[in-house]
Scaffold this active site. Structure first.
Site, mmCIF file in Angstrom:
data_model
loop_
_atom_site.group_PDB
_atom_site.id
_atom_site.type_symbol
_atom_site.label_atom_id
_atom_site.label_comp_id
_atom_site.label_asym_id
_atom_site.label_seq_id
_atom_site.Cartn_x
_atom_site.Cartn_y
_atom_site.Cartn_z
ATOM 1 N N GLU A 417 -40.230 55.270 38.990
ATOM 2 C CA GLU A 417 -41.334 56.163 38.650
ATOM 3 C C GLU A 417 -41.277 57.481 39.412
ATOM 4 O O GLU A 417 -41.547 58.548 38.864
ATOM 5 C CB GLU A 417 -42.663 55.455 38.912
ATOM 6 N N HIS A 484 -52.021 44.586 36.318
ATOM 7 C CA HIS A 484 -51.883 45.160 34.972
ATOM 8 C C HIS A 484 -53.240 45.514 34.382
ATOM 9 O O HIS A 484 -53.358 45.667 33.169
ATOM 10 C CB HIS A 484 -51.177 44.179 34.033
#
Length: 678
Positions: A417, A484
């Site tokens: 990322e 999540h």
């Protein structure tokens, strides 16, 4: 030390000597000025000048360099005026960063230099983005990025080199190995014999060279540059050198064994090059003395200019105004303007009323539509993310995009990322737009430094826009557990320079995404996973923007106001429909940074009773900021305290019963009752 001048003329060698000597003499002057208190801090590169100068001389002037704080030679060899640099080092308003940054933490597009941040590693990913832009434009250019031996221990080094290798990017990674990261010696930093050995692990080539030999550095970079440009490959160069001063002057050098200074003094890059020039009769001692005198006079004149700059004029309005880049009017068809006085993209409309042509779309389809129309509109828009190409992303929003737009513009990324967000900034430096899809908003922590320190601050620091959108699939309600399911928007609302949007309807999802892509500032686009396939509505077929920074009045009411956003809007509407006995006014913030304070003021005035609702946890959430602003600015309009309804201050649990209890919706009814009955 062996010097090989190859086909360099005497004039070129003299030019090399002057270029090498100038940063040394400036540094010696800076040490005097530091003792006099005229500058506040100095990171010395004495002993390492051959690397900065040799690298820069070997590049074309329009090839980007990303230096560190010991690379004065990059700036001087790129002909940046010393008086302007002095203003920068003093923190003067006439410096390159207008007093907003220190020493070499700045960049300058005209000189093709991108400044570092203190975190060091994140600039490596930016080099990947600039190189990707060269590759997309079919430009035969390379990018050079510096790091130290300490920086190679950071994850950003691994991510950036790996991405450059996987994507075949023409990046030259230069490691200045001077033996110490502040006081940490190399044997406490890594265990390989040489850092260049790391190249093999990434499937690329590398070489270790004498960093004190300016001709060796120059020749190596020239050859490697030709290789990288021709074969579109990255390359790793380790330059052996030594730092003759402390990490910065205040730290001293007591941790360095004294004999090392004696060893490296004999390898001084300037003394050794002078010996070579004298031996080859390129220069005489008298000519060298004259060059010294000329440079001394230049430095003195520049110092007199630099230290006579106008005093700082503090202007809060200007400081606030220059946090964000302003979007320029690019063409006709403009009907409105968005936040900060910026103007929309050409032929873009803001939808104020239902358009003549609409389609009924799910939330997820509206996002896909906005993204696809933007890809057609902007040939310079690049999509990046894990599994977004052939697979179409984990939520299938980019499914089919590869077939339509090609793999150059729809790019699968490794799991890195930080490097990819850094690359997006590099693309922006070269005039590209980019959209990054976080697979889940929770994973953004791996790129946090890039967002809050690079993207957010870049324009304020040196006027460089960061035209980057990060899509953030977020939120709970599907039993996905702590990693999540977070709604982590509040992390970023505290960071000046970012914009944060969080739509609740398909029409706004499309319009806000288009607006975000057209905005020259970094935008975090939160999209709730629960809304993807559970909410649908009419969405204009046209290419349009929903104005960033403008809230939406959802429903009129007289008894109380719910101010909310995202999934909270759905909860509020459901509750209002189920309780017709309470006349509820609903305001959808849509944009969390910047907030629409005027809409908030009007919402308070309509009922005098306000509940701020959000899915995020209570402590430190947006509700606290909204409630505080109302208490400070709208107190006279209130008939009751502002109440907050948020999720529990726990991580998001996996079990559905626990998750339902965690969510703010479980406490909405009781909070409404408390407010109404106050």
């Amino acid at each position: 030390m062996h010097f090989d001048s190859k086909d360099l003329t005497h004039d070129q060698l003299v030019h090399f000597y002057k270029s090498l000597l100038l940063p040394r003499m400036i540094e010696e002057k800076m040490l005097v000025l530091l003792r006099q208190g005229k500058i506040s801090k100095w990171f010395s590169g004495i002993g390492q000048e051959a690397i900065s100068v040799g690298v820069t001389l070997a590049l074309d002037e329009d090839e980007w360099i990303l230096p560190l704080h010991r690379n004065l030679g990059v700036f001087t060899t790129r002909h940046m005026p010393l008086h302007k640099l002095l203003m920068q080092w003093q923190g003067n308003q006439s410096g390159y960063s207008k007093g907003r940054e220190r020493s070499f933490h700045f960049g300058h597009a005209q000189h093709h230099i991108c400044g570092m941040i203190s975190h060091l590693g994140p600039q490596l990913g930016i080099a990947d983005g600039i190189a990707l832009a060269h590759k997309l434009k079919k430009e035969n250019k390379v990018v050079v990025v510096f790091t130290g031996e300490g920086g190679t221990s950071e994850g950003d080094f691994h991510e950036a080199v790996n991405v450059a290798a996987v994507w075949d990017l023409p990046v030259i990674f230069v490691i200045e190995n001077n033996g110490y990261a502040l006081s940490t010696p190399v044997h406490e930093q890594y265990r390989c014999e040489a850092l260049v050995e790391k190249a093999r692990g990434y499937g690329i080539d590398g070489v270790k060279i004498d960093g004190n030999n300016i001709l060796g550095v120059y020749d190596t970079i020239k050859g490697v540059k030709q290789y990288c440009a021709e074969f579109q490959r990255p390359y790793l160069i380790e330059c052996a050198t030594f730092r003759m001063r402390g990490h910065e002057e205040a730290s001293g050098t007591k941790y360095v064994p004294p004999y090392l200074f004696e060893v490296w003094e004999m390898k001084d890059p300037i003394k050794k090059f002078e010996e070579f020039l004298l031996s080859k009769h390129v220069l005489t001692r008298e000519v060298m003395d004259a060059i010294h005198q000329d440079l001394k006079e230049y430095i003195d004149v520049e110092c007199s200019i630099g230290f006579n700059a106008k005093p700082m004029v503090v202007d809060s309005h200007k400081e606030l105004q220059e946090v964000y880049a302003v979007k320029k009017n690019e063409g006709a068809g403009v009907q409105s303007s968005n936040a900060y006085g910026a103007e929309p993209a050409p032929n873009t409309i803001y939808i104020q009323h239902p358009a003549d042509t609409v389609s009924h779309h799910r939330f997820i389809d509206a996002i896909k539509d906005g993204l696809k129309q933007s890809m057609h509109r902007h040939a310079d828009l690049i999509l990046m993310g894990q599994d977004i190409a052939e697979y179409g992303g984990v939520f299938k929003i980019t499914e089919g995009f590869v077939d339509e737009f090609g793999k150059e513009r729809v790019r699968n990324t490794p799991l890195c990322e930080s490097a990819i967000i850094g690359a997006s900034l590099g693309l922006s430096i070269k005039g590209y737009r980019s959209m990054i899809e976080m697979q889940f908003a929770d994973f953004v922590t791996m790129g946090f430094t890039q967002i809050v320190n690079n993207l957010a601050k870049m324009h304020y620091r040196w006027g460089q826009p960061a035209n980057v959108v990060i899509r953030m699939p977020c939120g709970a309600g599907v039993g996905a557990g702590p990693f999540h399911s977070q709604s982590n928007e509040a992390w970023f609302v505290h960071v000046p320079g970012l914009k944060v949007v969080y739509p609740s309807t398909p029409a706004d999802a499309k319009g806000l995404l288009i607006a975000a892509i057209n905005d020259p500032n970094p935008v975090l686009f939160f999209e709730h996973k629960m809304l993807y396939r559970s909410v649908s509505g009419d969405v204009p077929d046209a290419y349009y923007e929903t104005e960033i920074g403008k809230a939406r009045h959802v429903r009129s009411g007289e008894d109380m106001t719910i101010i909310t956003y995202g999934l909270g809007v759905i909860w509020a509407e459901e509750y209002a429909s189920e309780h017709p006995e309470i006349s509820i006014d609903i305001l959808d913030l849509r944009t969390l940074l910047p907030l629409d304070y005027e809409a908030i003021r009007e919402a308070v005035g309509r009922t005098g009773r306000v509940l701020v609702l959000h899915e995020d946890t209570l402590t430190g959430g947006i509700g606290g900021e909204v409630a505080a602003w109302i208490g400070e600015h709208c107190f006279q309009s209130l008939d009751a305290p502002v109440l907050r309804c948020a999720s529990l201050d726990t991580p998001v649990p996996f079990n559905l019963e626990l998750e339902n209890n965690f969510l703010a919706k479980a406490r909405l009814g009781e909070t409404v009752e408390r407010l109404i009955n106050y």
